[in-house]
Scaffold this motif. Structure first.
Motif, short mmCIF file in Angstrom:
data_model
loop_
_atom_site.label_atom_id
_atom_site.label_comp_id
_atom_site.label_asym_id
_atom_site.label_seq_id
_atom_site.Cartn_x
_atom_site.Cartn_y
_atom_site.Cartn_z
N PHE A 173 18.41 20.81 24.91
CA PHE A 173 19.24 20.39 26.03
C PHE A 173 18.68 19.12 26.68
N LYS A 174 17.36 19.10 26.91
CA LYS A 174 16.73 17.95 27.57
C LYS A 174 16.97 16.66 26.81
N VAL A 219 18.16 25.11 13.27
CA VAL A 219 17.31 24.39 14.21
C VAL A 219 16.64 23.18 13.56
N THR A 220 16.52 23.17 12.25
CA THR A 220 15.98 21.99 11.55
C THR A 220 17.09 21.04 11.11
N GLN A 221 18.33 21.42 11.38
CA GLN A 221 19.52 20.63 11.04
C GLN A 221 19.65 20.39 9.54
N THR A 222 19.30 21.40 8.74
CA THR A 222 19.60 21.32 7.31
C THR A 222 20.94 22.00 6.99
N ARG A 223 21.51 22.67 7.99
CA ARG A 223 22.82 23.28 7.85
C ARG A 223 23.56 23.21 9.18
N ASN A 224 24.87 23.07 9.10
CA ASN A 224 25.71 23.25 10.28
C ASN A 224 25.87 24.74 10.52
N ILE A 225 25.92 25.14 11.77
CA ILE A 225 26.08 26.55 12.11
C ILE A 225 27.29 27.16 11.40
N ALA A 226 28.34 26.35 11.18
CA ALA A 226 29.55 26.85 10.53
C ALA A 226 29.31 27.24 9.07
N ASP A 227 28.22 26.72 8.48
CA ASP A 227 27.92 27.02 7.08
C ASP A 227 26.92 28.16 6.93
N THR A 228 26.71 28.90 8.02
CA THR A 228 25.84 30.07 7.99
C THR A 228 26.62 31.31 8.41
N ARG A 229 25.96 32.44 8.30
CA ARG A 229 26.59 33.70 8.73
C ARG A 229 26.05 34.14 10.09
N LEU A 230 25.38 33.25 10.80
CA LEU A 230 24.89 33.59 12.12
C LEU A 230 26.05 33.91 13.06
N ARG A 242 25.02 24.76 18.04
CA ARG A 242 25.76 23.55 17.62
C ARG A 242 24.93 22.30 17.79
N ASN A 243 23.87 22.37 18.63
CA ASN A 243 23.09 21.18 18.95
C ASN A 243 21.59 21.38 18.82
N ALA A 244 21.17 22.46 18.21
CA ALA A 244 19.74 22.77 18.12
C ALA A 244 18.97 21.65 17.42
N GLN A 245 17.77 21.39 17.93
CA GLN A 245 16.93 20.32 17.38
C GLN A 245 15.47 20.68 17.66
N CYS A 246 14.76 21.12 16.63
CA CYS A 246 13.39 21.57 16.84
C CYS A 246 12.37 20.46 16.60
N PHE A 247 12.84 19.24 16.38
CA PHE A 247 11.95 18.12 16.10
C PHE A 247 12.09 17.08 17.21
N ALA A 248 11.05 16.25 17.33
CA ALA A 248 11.02 15.23 18.38
C ALA A 248 11.91 14.05 18.01
N GLY A 249 11.99 13.10 18.95
CA GLY A 249 12.78 11.89 18.70
C GLY A 249 14.07 11.90 19.49
N PRO A 251 18.14 12.25 20.30
CA PRO A 251 19.07 13.33 19.95
C PRO A 251 19.72 13.07 18.60
N ALA A 252 19.73 14.08 17.76
CA ALA A 252 20.28 13.95 16.41
C ALA A 252 21.43 14.93 16.25
N GLU A 253 22.47 14.48 15.59
CA GLU A 253 23.61 15.33 15.36
C GLU A 253 23.39 16.14 14.08
N PRO A 254 23.71 17.42 14.10
CA PRO A 254 23.60 18.21 12.88
C PRO A 254 24.59 17.72 11.84
N PRO A 255 24.38 18.07 10.58
CA PRO A 255 25.35 17.65 9.56
C PRO A 255 26.72 18.27 9.82
N ALA A 256 27.75 17.58 9.42
CA ALA A 256 29.10 18.13 9.56
C ALA A 256 29.24 19.36 8.66
N PRO A 257 30.15 20.27 9.00
CA PRO A 257 30.35 21.45 8.16
C PRO A 257 30.60 21.06 6.70
#
Length: 266
Positions: A173-174, A219-230, A242-249, A251-257
């Motif tokens: 969020f920050k 959280v590592t942005q190797t998958r979009n949440i839509a491509d998981t069964r979470l 939808r916006n999780a980012q566990c790495f510094a730097g 803001p990065a957008e996750p990959p598209a579905p």
């Protein structure tokens, strides 16, 4: 330090994955920013090398970090910066990485987990430093596995990456200039071995449940949440995933579905 042994095991798993490859295969681009296998291995080796210096030779770390930071400030990409330092390619680069990850694992296995080590931004604990190296190895290894059409066999050492994801809830969020919600969602995950892992406020009506490795993918942005069964219940839980980012730097957008996925062999 267990996290150092887990990093070593993660690196060896990637080593086995790419063992059958020929030198020409390293030019293969992946779904991660079109980085090639070679640029991924060089990236991993560069930052493993820097993590080793940060722990064992802090002055040398600062010396070698300076041109990298200057390159970033000048607008160079990470692959360009890393190529400036390690110009080797193919099997020569692979050998460097193999020797390097074993050296950094050995160094961190002897470290006090609470020791502070310098980094590009704020300093961090030795435990956090080597956990970040495991996270990078696992996440970038996913791009290679995807391109090879291989579904990796997961291990409970992924718990370190899950914990990193949990600990960076507020950061997600920050980094976007938003206020951190007062309550962290309940997280109920099933580990690769079938254990139940729970984190966050377990009494919360905001709930994320599913497979641990899929949470780590998000959280590592190797998958979009839509491509998981979470499964995500509640606005905060849904926004976080939808916006999780566990790495510094930045803001990065996750990959598209559908973009980051395991390819079906032709």
């Amino acid at each position: 330090m267990q996290q150092a042994s887990d990093f070593l095991a993660e690196s060896e798993a990637l080593e086995q994955l790419i063992a059958p490859l020929q030198a020409s295969d390293f030019a293969q681009p992946t779904g991660f920013k079109s980085w090639t296998f070679e640029s991924i291995i060089r990236h991993l080796h560069f930052w493993n090398h820097m993590a080793n210096l940060a722990l064992t030779a802090p002055d040398a770390f600062q010396t070698e970090l300076k041109p990298a930071v200057e390159g970033m400030m000048a607008g160079k990409t990470l692959p360009e910066i890393e190529l400036d330092t390690f110009s080797e390619g193919g099997l020569d680069l692979l050998s460097l990485w193999q020797t390097g990850f074993r050296e950094v694992a050995a160094a961190y296995q002897q470290a006090d987990p609470s020791d502070r080590v310098a980094w590009v931004g704020p300093s961090m604990s030795a435990r956090s430093s080597i956990t970040a190296r495991q996270m990078e190895t696992w996440a970038h290894g996913q791009a290679i596995a995807d391109e090879l059409g291989i579904e990796r066999s997961e291990d409970d050492r992924i718990r370190n990456i899950v914990v990193l994801g949990v600990n960076t809830f507020g950061w997600s969020f920050k980094v976007r200039g938003m206020e951190v919600p007062d309550e962290q969602p309940a997280l109920r995950l099933t580990s690769p071995s079938g254990e139940r892992w729970e984190y966050g406020n377990l009494d919360s009506e905001q709930v994320i449940s599913g497979l641990a490795h899929e949470f780590a993918q998000v959280v590592t942005q190797t998958r979009n949440i839509a491509d998981t069964r979470l499964e995500c219940d509640g606005e905060v839980a849904q926004f976080w995933m939808r916006n999780a980012q566990c790495f510094a730097g930045a803001p990065a957008e996750p990959p598209a579905p559908g973009v980051r996925r395991t390819k079906v062999p032709s």
